[in-house]
Design a protein around this motif. Sequence first.
Motif, PDB file in Angstrom:
ATOM      1  N   LYS A   1     -18.218  32.665  95.201  1.00  0.00           N
ATOM      2  CA  LYS A   1     -19.261  32.817  94.176  1.00  0.00           C
ATOM      3  C   LYS A   1     -19.980  31.516  93.845  1.00  0.00           C
ATOM      4  CE  LYS A   1     -17.170  36.729  91.690  1.00  0.00           C
ATOM      5  NZ  LYS A   1     -16.582  37.164  90.402  1.00  0.00           N
ATOM      6  N   ALA A   2     -19.246  30.394  93.893  1.00  0.00           N
ATOM      7  CA  ALA A   2     -19.832  29.122  93.444  1.00  0.00           C
ATOM      8  C   ALA A   2     -19.746  28.020  94.482  1.00  0.00           C
ATOM      9  CB  ALA A   2     -19.138  28.671  92.157  1.00  0.00           C
ATOM     10  N   GLY A   3     -19.290  28.323  95.678  1.00  0.00           N
ATOM     11  CA  GLY A   3     -19.152  27.278  96.690  1.00  0.00           C
ATOM     12  C   GLY A   3     -18.100  26.250  96.273  1.00  0.00           C
ATOM     13  N   PHE A   4     -18.450  24.986  96.437  1.00  0.00           N
ATOM     14  CA  PHE A   4     -17.525  23.899  96.068  1.00  0.00           C
ATOM     15  C   PHE A   4     -17.702  23.466  94.607  1.00  0.00           C
ATOM     16  CE2 PHE A   4     -18.278  23.478 100.651  1.00  0.00           C
ATOM     17  CZ  PHE A   4     -16.983  23.429 101.141  1.00  0.00           C
ATOM     18  N   LYS A   5     -18.603  24.124  93.867  1.00  0.00           N
ATOM     19  CA  LYS A   5     -19.045  23.604  92.562  1.00  0.00           C
ATOM     20  C   LYS A   5     -17.972  23.620  91.483  1.00  0.00           C
ATOM     21  CE  LYS A   5     -23.738  25.288  93.437  1.00  0.00           C
ATOM     22  NZ  LYS A   5     -24.743  26.280  92.997  1.00  0.00           N
ATOM     23  N   LEU A   6     -16.936  24.453  91.622  1.00  0.00           N
ATOM     24  CA  LEU A   6     -15.930  24.567  90.565  1.00  0.00           C
ATOM     25  C   LEU A   6     -14.602  23.884  90.931  1.00  0.00           C
ATOM     26  CD1 LEU A   6     -16.482  28.257  89.346  1.00  0.00           C
ATOM     27  CD2 LEU A   6     -17.292  26.137  88.301  1.00  0.00           C
ATOM     28  N   LEU A   7     -14.608  23.095  91.993  1.00  0.00           N
ATOM     29  CA  LEU A   7     -13.373  22.394  92.363  1.00  0.00           C
ATOM     30  C   LEU A   7     -12.920  21.428  91.269  1.00  0.00           C
ATOM     31  CD1 LEU A   7     -13.674  21.611  96.192  1.00  0.00           C
ATOM     32  CD2 LEU A   7     -11.833  22.854  95.049  1.00  0.00           C
ATOM     33  N   TRP A   8     -13.876  20.837  90.539  1.00  0.00           N
ATOM     34  CA  TRP A   8     -13.512  19.909  89.463  1.00  0.00           C
ATOM     35  C   TRP A   8     -12.770  20.638  88.342  1.00  0.00           C
ATOM     36  CZ3 TRP A   8     -15.617  20.713  84.578  1.00  0.00           C
ATOM     37  CH2 TRP A   8     -16.713  21.566  84.499  1.00  0.00           C
ATOM     38  N   VAL A   9     -13.065  21.924  88.126  1.00  0.00           N
ATOM     39  CA  VAL A   9     -12.337  22.710  87.121  1.00  0.00           C
ATOM     40  C   VAL A   9     -10.889  22.892  87.578  1.00  0.00           C
ATOM     41  CG1 VAL A   9     -12.222  24.901  85.864  1.00  0.00           C
ATOM     42  CG2 VAL A   9     -14.452  23.912  86.430  1.00  0.00           C
TER      43      VAL A   9
ATOM     44  N   ALA B   1     -17.295  29.247 104.420  1.00  0.00           N
ATOM     45  CA  ALA B   1     -17.584  30.374 105.325  1.00  0.00           C
ATOM     46  C   ALA B   1     -18.324  31.527 104.658  1.00  0.00           C
ATOM     47  CB  ALA B   1     -16.274  30.886 105.932  1.00  0.00           C
ATOM     48  N   PHE B   2     -18.136  31.730 103.355  1.00  0.00           N
ATOM     49  CA  PHE B   2     -18.640  32.978 102.772  1.00  0.00           C
ATOM     50  C   PHE B   2     -19.491  32.802 101.518  1.00  0.00           C
ATOM     51  CE2 PHE B   2     -14.450  33.891 104.776  1.00  0.00           C
ATOM     52  CZ  PHE B   2     -14.957  34.538 105.893  1.00  0.00           C
ATOM     53  N   TYR B   3     -19.761  31.560 101.101  1.00  0.00           N
ATOM     54  CA  TYR B   3     -20.645  31.347  99.950  1.00  0.00           C
ATOM     55  C   TYR B   3     -22.060  31.804 100.291  1.00  0.00           C
ATOM     56  CZ  TYR B   3     -23.340  28.887  96.356  1.00  0.00           C
ATOM     57  OH  TYR B   3     -24.206  28.578  95.341  1.00  0.00           O
ATOM     58  N   ASP B   4     -22.624  32.619  99.425  1.00  0.00           N
ATOM     59  CA  ASP B   4     -23.994  33.149  99.571  1.00  0.00           C
ATOM     60  C   ASP B   4     -24.131  34.126 100.736  1.00  0.00           C
ATOM     61  OD1 ASP B   4     -25.414  32.382  97.416  1.00  0.00           O
ATOM     62  OD2 ASP B   4     -26.439  30.684  98.352  1.00  0.00           O
ATOM     63  N   LYS B   5     -23.040  34.568 101.318  1.00  0.00           N
ATOM     64  CA  LYS B   5     -23.106  35.592 102.360  1.00  0.00           C
ATOM     65  C   LYS B   5     -23.431  36.946 101.705  1.00  0.00           C
ATOM     66  CE  LYS B   5     -21.756  34.119 106.628  1.00  0.00           C
ATOM     67  NZ  LYS B   5     -21.928  32.692 106.460  1.00  0.00           N
ATOM     68  N   THR B   6     -24.179  37.784 102.411  1.00  0.00           N
ATOM     69  CA  THR B   6     -24.501  39.123 101.910  1.00  0.00           C
ATOM     70  C   THR B   6     -23.610  40.162 102.588  1.00  0.00           C
ATOM     71  OG1 THR B   6     -26.181  39.531 103.605  1.00  0.00           O
ATOM     72  CG2 THR B   6     -26.900  38.441 101.553  1.00  0.00           C
ATOM     73  N   ASN B   7     -23.527  41.329 101.971  1.00  0.00           N
ATOM     74  CA  ASN B   7     -22.772  42.438 102.566  1.00  0.00           C
ATOM     75  C   ASN B   7     -23.311  42.786 103.951  1.00  0.00           C
ATOM     76  OD1 ASN B   7     -20.848  42.994 100.512  1.00  0.00           O
ATOM     77  ND2 ASN B   7     -22.434  43.978  99.286  1.00  0.00           N
ATOM     78  N   MET B   8     -24.642  42.708 104.103  1.00  0.00           N
ATOM     79  CA  MET B   8     -25.275  43.046 105.384  1.00  0.00           C
ATOM     80  C   MET B   8     -24.780  42.116 106.496  1.00  0.00           C
ATOM     81  SD  MET B   8     -27.825  45.191 106.441  1.00  0.00           S
ATOM     82  CE  MET B   8     -29.112  45.341 105.212  1.00  0.00           C
ATOM     83  N   GLU B   9     -24.719  40.817 106.208  1.00  0.00           N
ATOM     84  CA  GLU B   9     -24.272  39.848 107.224  1.00  0.00           C
ATOM     85  C   GLU B   9     -22.822  40.095 107.620  1.00  0.00           C
ATOM     86  OE1 GLU B   9     -26.150  35.603 106.512  1.00  0.00           O
ATOM     87  OE2 GLU B   9     -25.728  36.538 104.568  1.00  0.00           O
ATOM     88  N   VAL B  10     -21.975  40.357 106.613  1.00  0.00           N
ATOM     89  CA  VAL B  10     -20.559  40.584 106.900  1.00  0.00           C
ATOM     90  C   VAL B  10     -20.378  41.893 107.665  1.00  0.00           C
ATOM     91  CG1 VAL B  10     -18.267  40.899 105.883  1.00  0.00           C
ATOM     92  CG2 VAL B  10     -19.853  39.250 104.885  1.00  0.00           C
ATOM     93  N   ASN B  11     -21.132  42.914 107.278  1.00  0.00           N
ATOM     94  CA  ASN B  11     -21.070  44.212 107.955  1.00  0.00           C
ATOM     95  C   ASN B  11     -21.412  44.054 109.434  1.00  0.00           C
ATOM     96  OD1 ASN B  11     -22.241  46.854 108.999  1.00  0.00           O
ATOM     97  ND2 ASN B  11     -21.457  47.538 107.026  1.00  0.00           N
ATOM     98  N   ALA B  12     -22.476  43.282 109.706  1.00  0.00           N
ATOM     99  CA  ALA B  12     -22.899  43.078 111.093  1.00  0.00           C
ATOM    100  C   ALA B  12     -21.820  42.347 111.890  1.00  0.00           C
ATOM    101  CB  ALA B  12     -24.212  42.288 111.119  1.00  0.00           C
TER     102      ALA B  12
END
Length: 468
Positions: A93-101, A315-326
């Motif tokens: 959901k947030a990529g690497f942005k919440l690692l500091w949390v 690997a999966f940040y900002d991936k869409t269902n369509m891309e994963v389905n394909a």
Amino acid sequence: MKAEQDGDRLEDDSQQENGASTNHYSSISPPASPMVLDEPFSTYFEERVPIPENTNQMFSFRKLWAFTGPGFLMSIAYLDPGNIESDLQSGAKAGFKLLWVLLGATIIGLLLQRLAARLGVVTGMHLAEVCNRQYPTVPRIILWLMVELAIIGSDMQEVIGCAIAFNLLSAGKIPLWAGVLITITDTFVFLFLDKYGLRKLEAFFGVLITIMAISFGYEYVLVKPDQGELLKGMFLPYCANCGPAQLQQAVGIVGAVIMPHNIYLHSALVKSREVDRRKKEDVKEANKYFFIESTIALFISFLINVFVVAVFAQAFYDKTNMEVNAECNATGSAHTDLFPLNNETLQVDIYKGGVVLGCFFGPAALYIWAIGILAAGQSSTMTGTYSGQFVMEGFLNLKWSRFARVLLTRSIAITPTLLVAIFQDVQHLTGMNDFLNVLQSMQLPFALIPILTFTSLTSLMNDFANGL
């Protein structure tokens, strides 16, 4: 030997006299005439690990090894399936942005675990026992209920995590409810491993942590995350373009990492070491080595959590269902229907996480992921049960047989979990885990207030009370 017996009598005296002043049982200097009691002192475990005699060295690896164990059992709570799910959702959901949390929560967790260990070493009692002696009936019962609620929430995630791992490893042949029943059964078996020796039990947990490190480390090496982005996310507190979903995820990370019942657990586990509490230098030494051991254990658990966040962030940040389905279609996956043909952002949980790893990186990635989840679930269900027993015995002063205590604490947590497994589909558990992680955050004050209060009382902790 006589010194050990006197120490045992002193600790028994502290546990028996509920109405007496707290000063005598936390005293570092020996009493004039300790009361001789019929029953010998014992921890929950049936043996205590001896500590090597004093050496002139400032630091001794032999002594560190003798104190090693409680911190690693405690660190299991930082690696349970609820944590793993929080990690993968944070990355997706947030990529690497919440690692500091995650880093901040782990550091705060270490400080709280240090206080828990110190309370157990100095007083000879764990947190629930001190609550029993210090609080009136009504707040004590409320505290107990809140901690039990936290344990149930955590246990649901742990047992469901095991069930999902069985489902993935069996290619769907073992349904969720059957996986829950298997987990209940094998947890009962593993819980009695300490009959073969406390050190063997601790070694078994060490093996499970190693399995997790290898499994999730394999995924990390396979995906090759961007190290620059990883370090930026870990040490630069920011979250650009973050919305409510990312905020909820940040709160969930705190709840998944700092678990209230784990503070109760750690204060009890340190009682398994032979420490002469009448000698200030011995207590100080025990506090030092337990802190070193906890730091090492939580550093390892932090690395494993970072592995999971980084894999899904890369690997999966900002991936869409369509891309994963394909991708799943291209690799012939049997789980393509999990990802609808739309451009919505991918939503993952422990189950879907294993599936998408299998689609993108091959079947080995899926099965190794499931093995790591199984190790996380098995170890955390066992430590969760220990937590439940310590909490129930301490708050309610129960004197039941070992089997009765295990059965009751397991039943309280397992019943709602089994109902979820029967009536909920394995593919639709994300919302429940998000809710349970936030619930853990809301339960934190019911552990934080007691541990901060008691470790600050000079009458209880003497020279080891907290400073400003």
